[in-house]
Design a protein around this motif. Structure first.
Motif, PDB file in Angstrom:
ATOM      1  N   LEU A 270       0.827  -1.207   0.000  1.00 44.07           N
ATOM      2  CA  LEU A 270       0.000   0.000   0.000  1.00 44.07           C
ATOM      3  C   LEU A 270       0.864   1.261   0.000  1.00 44.07           C
ATOM      4  O   LEU A 270       0.573   2.231  -0.712  1.00 44.07           O
ATOM      5  N   LEU A 271       1.914   1.262   0.804  1.00 43.74           N
ATOM      6  CA  LEU A 271       2.775   2.435   0.898  1.00 43.74           C
ATOM      7  C   LEU A 271       3.599   2.631  -0.364  1.00 43.74           C
ATOM      8  O   LEU A 271       3.833   3.771  -0.798  1.00 43.74           O
ATOM      9  N   VAL A 272       4.039   1.553  -0.975  1.00 45.03           N
ATOM     10  CA  VAL A 272       4.761   1.651  -2.254  1.00 45.03           C
ATOM     11  C   VAL A 272       3.852   2.265  -3.311  1.00 45.03           C
ATOM     12  O   VAL A 272       4.264   3.167  -4.061  1.00 45.03           O
ATOM     13  N   ASP A 273       2.609   1.812  -3.377  1.00 40.16           N
ATOM     14  CA  ASP A 273       1.666   2.352  -4.362  1.00 40.16           C
ATOM     15  C   ASP A 273       1.349   3.819  -4.095  1.00 40.16           C
ATOM     16  O   ASP A 273       1.229   4.623  -5.031  1.00 40.16           O
ATOM     17  N   ALA A 274       1.196   4.185  -2.806  1.00 42.69           N
ATOM     18  CA  ALA A 274       0.779   5.543  -2.467  1.00 42.69           C
ATOM     19  C   ALA A 274       1.917   6.549  -2.541  1.00 42.69           C
ATOM     20  O   ALA A 274       1.716   7.696  -2.968  1.00 42.69           O
ATOM     21  N   PHE A 275       3.119   6.146  -2.109  1.00 45.11           N
ATOM     22  CA  PHE A 275       4.211   7.103  -1.965  1.00 45.11           C
ATOM     23  C   PHE A 275       5.429   6.806  -2.835  1.00 45.11           C
ATOM     24  O   PHE A 275       6.417   7.543  -2.792  1.00 45.11           O
TER      25      PHE A 275
END
Length: 385
Positions: A327-332
């Motif tokens: 999720l964090l890779v996709d978002a940031f």
């Protein structure tokens, strides 16, 4: 070309880790609740074995879906009901051993190399177990799970955090229990439960006792309640870490030109390198953040707070450490370098001796990420040659 969402250039975007790399990357977990991470099939089995007939679903797949939907409902009553069911099937020694062993196995299979898993012994006494019985059963389960993980080719070390419920009056008793088992698998203490109306200062005797014993503790603070909760946890109680701590963002101002100003509490938290046990998916469910893309972890990472990534309740959030990082890779647009930064932060903040933390960083975490980065470079060289 630069992505408006992440600020990553196209070449940087190509460096984003794949789901397989994220899963294989060594990860460190500091905030995970034992009663929030059961396998649905285990809940169903234990319910049959113990005669617990109040489950909303019997078939594991539907039961797992019910847990996630109840946690996502926005209803505090339904969210708390999920824990009533998991705790209800964790009232015997065999059940606790099984749940703890499976927890260690599941985390190891997800690439977690070190974990601190918390639970409240006082919530497992309904069928005659003593507090000591509970701790010894869970410790036995963690050791069994570590053995099974090794047999499957995975490496993991699990430490227990004993939690006292902040609405109850057993914090000192649980703190003494944590101290009694500190050389037998228990690495620290925690308080959990509703923040509003139950400030950590209600349990000052427990925290003062732990400080006198040179023991470690974290406090759930700055999630459902705001900055006063964080201030009390740090300045009155002396917490080593903050469970969640997401509301520290309320003391940070971002101007229209992008400049950032930290209030005195936020500056203190950053300056003192106070670890923040961030749980992105869980924070969405509790309303502490509106979306992953708007989660404060993005800004806190840029400002170099001691942020860590955690799962909180894997069953209720339908998540894992790999899932949180995806999720964090996709978002940031986080890369393997960012993942390593979060992981080293977490290992630095663990409640085990310094030399053991350093060995994990130098012998396990850094080599693990170096291998993954080498794989990426090899593939890039093969593509361009």
């Amino acid at each position: 070309m630069t992505s408006q969402l992440t600020g990553q250039t196209t070449s940087q975007a190509e460096r984003l880790p794949s789901p397989d790399q994220i899963r294989r990357a060594p990860k460190v977990l500091l905030h995970d609740h034992l009663d929030g991470g059961l396998r649905p099939a285990t809940i169903a089995d234990l319910a049959r074995e113990t005669g617990y007939d109040a489950l909303p679903e019997r078939e594991p797949e539907r039961l797992g879906r019910w847990f996630r939907e109840a946690a996502d409902s926005g209803s505090l009553e339904r969210y708390l009901e999920t824990f009533a069911h998991t705790c209800a099937v964790m009232q015997t020694r065999d059940a606790l051993v099984r749940v703890a062993a499976e927890c260690a196995e599941d985390l190891a299979a997800d690439g977690v190399v070190y974990a601190e898993v918390r639970y409240a012994p006082e919530q497992h006494l309904e069928r005659g177990l003593t507090l000591e019985d509970v701790v010894e059963a869970v410790n036995e389960g963690f050791r069994e799970g570590e053995r099974r993980a090794r047999a499957a080719g995975h490496r993991i070390r699990v430490g227990a955090l004993l939690t006292a419920m902040r609405h109850a009056a057993r914090a000192l008793e649980i703190a003494e229990l944590a101290n009694a088992y500190r050389d037998s698998g228990v690495v620290g203490f925690d308080i959990a439960g509703a923040e509003a109306g139950y400030p950590p200062t209600r349990h000052l005797d427990a925290f003062e006792y732990l400080k006198r014993e040179n023991n470690h503790f974290t406090i759930h603070a700055g999630e459902a309640f705001g900055l006063p909760s964080i201030w009390q946890a740090l300045q009155w109680c002396g917490a080593d870490r903050l469970g969640h701590g997401v509301r520290i963002i309320d003391d940070i101002e971002v101007a229209g030109d992008g400049s950032v100003s930290l209030g005195r509490l936020a500056a203190y938290v950053r300056d003192k390198r106070v670890p923040l046990e961030m749980c992105p998916s869980s924070n969405l469910q509790t309303g502490a953040a509106p979306s992953i893309g708007e989660h404060p972890i993005g800004l806190l990472r840029r400002l170099h707070f001691r942020t860590t990534v955690n799962t909180d309740n894997r069953l209720m959030s339908g998540t894992s450490m790999s899932g949180e990082f995806e999720l964090l890779v996709d978002a940031f647009g986080y890369t393997l370098d960012d993942m390593q930064w979060f992981t080293v932060n977490a290992m630095k903040s663990a409640f085990i001796p310094f030399d053991e933390r350093l060995a994990m960083i130098n012998d396990v975490i850094k080599p693990g990420y170096a291998e993954l980065k080498s794989e990426w470079l090899f593939r890039q060289t093969a593509v361009t040659s």
